[in-house]
Write an enzyme that holds these catalytic residues in place. Structure first.
Site, PDB file in Angstrom:
ATOM      1  N   THR A  29     -16.934 -26.586 -30.153  1.00 58.36           N
ATOM      2  CA  THR A  29     -17.209 -25.233 -29.691  1.00 58.36           C
ATOM      3  C   THR A  29     -16.703 -24.276 -30.755  1.00 58.36           C
ATOM      4  OG1 THR A  29     -16.499 -23.528 -28.122  1.00 58.36           O
ATOM      5  CG2 THR A  29     -15.066 -25.420 -28.376  1.00 58.36           C
ATOM      6  N   CYS A  34     -22.420 -20.311 -31.832  1.00 56.04           N
ATOM      7  CA  CYS A  34     -22.073 -20.870 -30.531  1.00 56.04           C
ATOM      8  C   CYS A  34     -22.849 -22.169 -30.454  1.00 56.04           C
ATOM      9  CB  CYS A  34     -22.460 -19.934 -29.394  1.00 56.04           C
ATOM     10  SG  CYS A  34     -22.191 -20.655 -27.758  1.00 56.04           S
TER      11      CYS A  34
END
Length: 235
Positions: free
Chosen positions: A83, A197
């Site tokens: 992430t 992202c």
């Protein structure tokens, strides 16, 4: 081959992309029936997401640090955090483990530098676009200028990530909104755009735009493969 430690589940949809990309990368490099040696800890994203939006970053750091220690104990030689946003707490995690972390911003910046990109647009969660933990690393460590969408566009990008992509929802209307924002960043002088992202690549890919896109999931996974099959451990 070294064992790759993975902190995943943020969200599991993008972690699945990591797992596939890493194993395909090892197979491509080594052939035959080779697959990656992986120690994966997948967290409950609901807990992380609530703490993110409450600004309780110390508590997220504790959860991920404990997970990282478990991965290290499981035999991982180095760690990747699957992430972008949670790289905000990398310093806290590093303090709790002895294995190195392959930082997603470093992996992406190395690719940008190799390609000669000097100014880049950044899409991600509001945390990644607003705060300095990611942008400043690109600027200070690699000399890359970073531009982000305006406040209203950041809200659009952020909400689509959490309300749709992290839930496995892919909408054509949302893709068009993202592509319009990408075009706007290009008009501001961005030579390329970072998909900062790990879920964004589920929505937009290079085939959708002429603006060069840098998929952080793909780049991070590829560099993890190279590190795993190399004789070096230094990052």
């Amino acid at each position: 081959m070294k064992t790759i430690g993975m902190l995943g589940g943020m969200s599991w949809e993008s972690t699945a992309s990591y797992y596939k990309a890493i194993n395909e990368g090892v197979k491509s490099e080594l052939g035959g029936l080779h697959s990656a040696k992986i120690c994966l800890y997948s967290v409950n994203f609901d807990e992380i997401e609530k703490l993110q939006h409450e600004g309780k970053w110390n508590e997220t750091a504790l959860i991920l640090s404990n997970a990282a220690k478990s991965v290290e104990a499981g035999g991982a030689d180095f760690l990747i955090i699957c992430t972008n946003t949670m790289h905000k707490v990398v310093p806290e995690i590093e303090a709790e483990i002895s294995i190195p972390i392959l930082h997603i911003a470093d992996a992406t910046a190395n690719k940008l530098v190799a390609d000669g990109v000097k100014k880049v647009g950044l899409l991600g969660t509001r945390f990644t676009m607003e705060q300095d933990f990611y942008k400043s690393r690109l600027v200070d460590k690699f000399g890359i200028d970073v531009v982000v969408p305006d406040t209203n566009e950041q809200t659009v990008v952020h909400d689509i990530i959490y309300d749709e992509l992290c839930r496995g929802v892919i909408r054509t209307e949302s893709r068009e909104q993202y592509l319009n924002i990408v075009s706007g960043l290009h008009e501001q002088g961005a030579e390329a755009v970072i998909l900062g992202c790990t879920e964004i690549a589920l929505l937009i890919q290079q085939e959708h735009t002429k603006v060069p896109l840098y998929d952080t999931t793909e780049i991070h996974a590829a560099q993890a493969v190279q590190l795993a099959i190399s004789n070096e451990i230094a990052i």
